[in-house]
Motif scaffolding. Sequence first.
Motif, PDB file in Angstrom:
ATOM      1  N   SER A  68      45.232  23.902  73.345  1.00  0.00           N
ATOM      2  CA  SER A  68      44.943  22.659  72.626  1.00  0.00           C
ATOM      3  C   SER A  68      46.146  21.731  72.692  1.00  0.00           C
ATOM      4  O   SER A  68      47.293  22.183  72.781  1.00  0.00           O
ATOM      5  N   ILE A  69      45.869  20.414  72.656  1.00  0.00           N
ATOM      6  CA  ILE A  69      46.914  19.392  72.683  1.00  0.00           C
ATOM      7  C   ILE A  69      46.523  18.256  71.745  1.00  0.00           C
ATOM      8  O   ILE A  69      45.356  17.888  71.663  1.00  0.00           O
ATOM      9  N   ALA A  70      47.516  17.711  71.051  1.00  0.00           N
ATOM     10  CA  ALA A  70      47.345  16.471  70.293  1.00  0.00           C
ATOM     11  C   ALA A  70      48.612  15.659  70.446  1.00  0.00           C
ATOM     12  O   ALA A  70      49.714  16.211  70.448  1.00  0.00           O
ATOM     13  N   CYS A  71      48.470  14.352  70.611  1.00  0.00           N
ATOM     14  CA  CYS A  71      49.636  13.488  70.803  1.00  0.00           C
ATOM     15  C   CYS A  71      49.576  12.296  69.865  1.00  0.00           C
ATOM     16  O   CYS A  71      48.503  11.760  69.591  1.00  0.00           O
ATOM     17  N   ALA A  72      50.752  11.893  69.378  1.00  0.00           N
ATOM     18  CA  ALA A  72      50.907  10.652  68.629  1.00  0.00           C
ATOM     19  C   ALA A  72      51.716   9.708  69.505  1.00  0.00           C
ATOM     20  O   ALA A  72      52.942   9.668  69.439  1.00  0.00           O
ATOM     21  N   GLY A  73      51.026   8.968  70.376  1.00  0.00           N
ATOM     22  CA  GLY A  73      51.703   8.095  71.322  1.00  0.00           C
ATOM     23  C   GLY A  73      52.564   8.909  72.269  1.00  0.00           C
ATOM     24  O   GLY A  73      52.208  10.003  72.680  1.00  0.00           O
ATOM     25  N   ARG A  74      53.721   8.350  72.613  1.00  0.00           N
ATOM     26  CA  ARG A  74      54.642   9.046  73.507  1.00  0.00           C
ATOM     27  C   ARG A  74      55.792   9.679  72.742  1.00  0.00           C
ATOM     28  O   ARG A  74      56.807  10.070  73.325  1.00  0.00           O
ATOM     29  N   GLU A  75      55.647   9.781  71.419  1.00  0.00           N
ATOM     30  CA  GLU A  75      56.726  10.301  70.595  1.00  0.00           C
ATOM     31  C   GLU A  75      56.598  11.797  70.343  1.00  0.00           C
ATOM     32  O   GLU A  75      57.561  12.539  70.461  1.00  0.00           O
ATOM     33  N   GLN A  76      55.395  12.231  69.978  1.00  0.00           N
ATOM     34  CA  GLN A  76      55.192  13.633  69.617  1.00  0.00           C
ATOM     35  C   GLN A  76      53.982  14.194  70.342  1.00  0.00           C
ATOM     36  O   GLN A  76      52.939  13.544  70.441  1.00  0.00           O
ATOM     37  N   CYS A  77      54.133  15.408  70.841  1.00  0.00           N
ATOM     38  CA  CYS A  77      53.045  16.128  71.491  1.00  0.00           C
ATOM     39  C   CYS A  77      53.007  17.529  70.896  1.00  0.00           C
ATOM     40  O   CYS A  77      54.010  18.251  70.919  1.00  0.00           O
ATOM     41  N   ILE A  78      51.875  17.892  70.312  1.00  0.00           N
ATOM     42  CA  ILE A  78      51.715  19.202  69.680  1.00  0.00           C
ATOM     43  C   ILE A  78      50.789  20.045  70.552  1.00  0.00           C
ATOM     44  O   ILE A  78      49.674  19.625  70.865  1.00  0.00           O
ATOM     45  N   VAL A  79      51.282  21.216  70.966  1.00  0.00           N
ATOM     46  CA  VAL A  79      50.510  22.073  71.858  1.00  0.00           C
ATOM     47  C   VAL A  79      50.297  23.443  71.211  1.00  0.00           C
ATOM     48  O   VAL A  79      51.231  24.030  70.661  1.00  0.00           O
ATOM     49  N   GLY A  80      49.063  23.918  71.264  1.00  0.00           N
ATOM     50  CA  GLY A  80      48.718  25.235  70.745  1.00  0.00           C
ATOM     51  C   GLY A  80      48.460  26.207  71.879  1.00  0.00           C
ATOM     52  O   GLY A  80      47.952  25.818  72.942  1.00  0.00           O
ATOM     53  N   HIS A  81      48.803  27.472  71.659  1.00  0.00           N
ATOM     54  CA  HIS A  81      48.670  28.492  72.697  1.00  0.00           C
ATOM     55  C   HIS A  81      47.784  29.647  72.223  1.00  0.00           C
ATOM     56  O   HIS A  81      47.540  29.815  71.032  1.00  0.00           O
ATOM     57  N   ALA A  82      47.360  30.456  73.188  1.00  0.00           N
ATOM     58  CA  ALA A  82      46.468  31.573  72.898  1.00  0.00           C
ATOM     59  C   ALA A  82      47.147  32.694  72.120  1.00  0.00           C
ATOM     60  O   ALA A  82      46.466  33.543  71.540  1.00  0.00           O
ATOM     61  N   ASP A  83      48.480  32.734  72.097  1.00  0.00           N
ATOM     62  CA  ASP A  83      49.189  33.773  71.343  1.00  0.00           C
ATOM     63  C   ASP A  83      49.542  33.326  69.920  1.00  0.00           C
ATOM     64  O   ASP A  83      50.290  34.017  69.225  1.00  0.00           O
ATOM     65  N   GLY A  84      49.035  32.168  69.481  1.00  0.00           N
ATOM     66  CA  GLY A  84      49.300  31.671  68.132  1.00  0.00           C
ATOM     67  C   GLY A  84      50.478  30.734  68.031  1.00  0.00           C
ATOM     68  O   GLY A  84      50.723  30.155  66.974  1.00  0.00           O
ATOM     69  N   THR A  85      51.225  30.562  69.121  1.00  0.00           N
ATOM     70  CA  THR A  85      52.349  29.631  69.116  1.00  0.00           C
ATOM     71  C   THR A  85      51.848  28.198  69.064  1.00  0.00           C
ATOM     72  O   THR A  85      50.897  27.831  69.761  1.00  0.00           O
ATOM     73  N   CYS A  86      52.502  27.369  68.244  1.00  0.00           N
ATOM     74  CA  CYS A  86      52.160  25.948  68.157  1.00  0.00           C
ATOM     75  C   CYS A  86      53.468  25.162  68.126  1.00  0.00           C
ATOM     76  O   CYS A  86      54.253  25.279  67.178  1.00  0.00           O
ATOM     77  N   VAL A  87      53.711  24.374  69.170  1.00  0.00           N
ATOM     78  CA  VAL A  87      54.998  23.727  69.384  1.00  0.00           C
ATOM     79  C   VAL A  87      54.861  22.214  69.274  1.00  0.00           C
ATOM     80  O   VAL A  87      53.937  21.625  69.851  1.00  0.00           O
ATOM     81  N   VAL A  88      55.769  21.587  68.515  1.00  0.00           N
ATOM     82  CA  VAL A  88      55.856  20.130  68.463  1.00  0.00           C
ATOM     83  C   VAL A  88      56.968  19.708  69.411  1.00  0.00           C
ATOM     84  O   VAL A  88      58.134  20.025  69.198  1.00  0.00           O
ATOM     85  N   TRP A  89      56.585  19.004  70.443  1.00  0.00           N
ATOM     86  CA  TRP A  89      57.492  18.632  71.525  1.00  0.00           C
ATOM     87  C   TRP A  89      57.823  17.151  71.430  1.00  0.00           C
ATOM     88  O   TRP A  89      56.930  16.305  71.302  1.00  0.00           O
ATOM     89  N   ASN A  90      59.090  16.808  71.471  1.00  0.00           N
ATOM     90  CA  ASN A  90      59.552  15.422  71.446  1.00  0.00           C
ATOM     91  C   ASN A  90      59.487  14.867  72.862  1.00  0.00           C
ATOM     92  O   ASN A  90      60.385  15.075  73.666  1.00  0.00           O
ATOM     93  N   THR A  91      58.420  14.127  73.167  1.00  0.00           N
ATOM     94  CA  THR A  91      58.208  13.642  74.528  1.00  0.00           C
ATOM     95  C   THR A  91      59.046  12.418  74.851  1.00  0.00           C
ATOM     96  O   THR A  91      59.136  12.023  76.016  1.00  0.00           O
ATOM     97  N   SER A  92      59.655  11.779  73.848  1.00  0.00           N
ATOM     98  CA  SER A  92      60.427  10.557  74.097  1.00  0.00           C
ATOM     99  C   SER A  92      61.892  10.843  74.408  1.00  0.00           C
ATOM    100  O   SER A  92      62.651   9.925  74.704  1.00  0.00           O
TER     101      SER A  92
END
Length: 420
Positions: free
Chosen positions: A342-366
């Motif tokens: 799964s993926i959700a993004c707030a513009g080009r600032e934040q990208c939240i990605v979910g994984h099959a092992d339960g990991t959920c990472v907020v990535w600073n894309t800017s």
Amino acid sequence: MKYITSNEIQPNWEEELRKPSGAKIWVSCLQQGEGKDTIHDWLRVSPRDVSSSASLKGGGKDFVVTQSNQCTLAVQCLPANCSTTFVCPHKTLRLHRGKLLDVDVSPSGALGVCSGEAGLLYVWDADTGEKRRVLEGHVMDVVTCRFFPSGAVVLSGGMDMSLRVWSVQDGSCPRKLTGHTRTITDTAMVDRGRNILSVSLDGKALLWDCGSGKCVDTVASIPCPINGCALHTSASLCAENSTPPQEPECGTQDKVLLLSCEDGTLRTYDLRARKEVLKFSRDVTAGGQDTHGRPSAGNKCVFTSDTRAVCGYQDGALCDVDLRMGGEAVQTVSFGSSPLTSIACAGREQCIVGHADGTCVVWNTSCSSDIPVIQCKLTGPDCDSVTAVRMCAASCQDKLKVFTSCRDGCVREYSLAPRT
């Protein structure tokens, strides 16, 4: 591909913080690179703070806590020089006995909807967590659900190959749309929802008229399953010659449809012209293949700007793609080998990605650094797949509300500080 070193922590760490002195929280650093081992340690809970205790190996102190409060814990691994901030759920709602497959929140933030096994959808009050409606009618799993822009109507699709339109007020289903021949995997709204889009494992993307319940046209038909889609307004990515709309088509001008496909491709289509504009494939020489040597499947995709998108793959990679001039991978990162679900993004600032092992990472894309920055990790699931991530459009200025659905049957709500 850039492999990111990061820390992991016990999923229920916030519960351990409430226990008396003597409780422990396990923590690890997953180092990326050949010959690098995972570092394990414990954080021991005291009545007033959290401090690093003896390492499991040799008794050394490998981790220190740099910040802790009721919902946030920042941990640094000294040998790897790796810092990670963990955020626990603000609310956890167990709405379904089986696994949940999708979640969405109304534009006002007042209501939530989630879908799961046994053909069921649940509508709940986002403030209190109280169930409002149980929507019944699908057969087998309901794979996707989302609110219309009005917030009073829900669209769903699933393994029974049908789309259904539901009234939140009384739970009725005034429209059932059929035409796909395999599981419906994702949907998208065109403007206010007079027209909608659906994609399926049958390799087709269909445009529908909600008023009549009829299929307006086939936007795309490709020889492999389509796993995800996203819709965005971007005149610069559309074909030069646009065709006149077909009745009852509405709001398709300058719309671009993005598809993540089982063959590993990321494709864009001019919705009005029904024309493929771009077909992007990852460079498999730098990874991106399954055990049989085939390209890793594209699972989910989302636009981050008028000309950029990110796609998540079965091998756990996240690819940031410039969609102009034939498509170019800006960067590809990996937080591990677990499939990206799964993926959700707030513009080009934040990208939240979910994984099959339960990991959920907020990535600073800017971030301009060569190494992508992990802003924080969302905790809670214990090795259960994060099946969907949604950001609330009505989030307050000082907090960003994030909702996730999980295979353990829970919807989790997180509060994040938005990037400025």
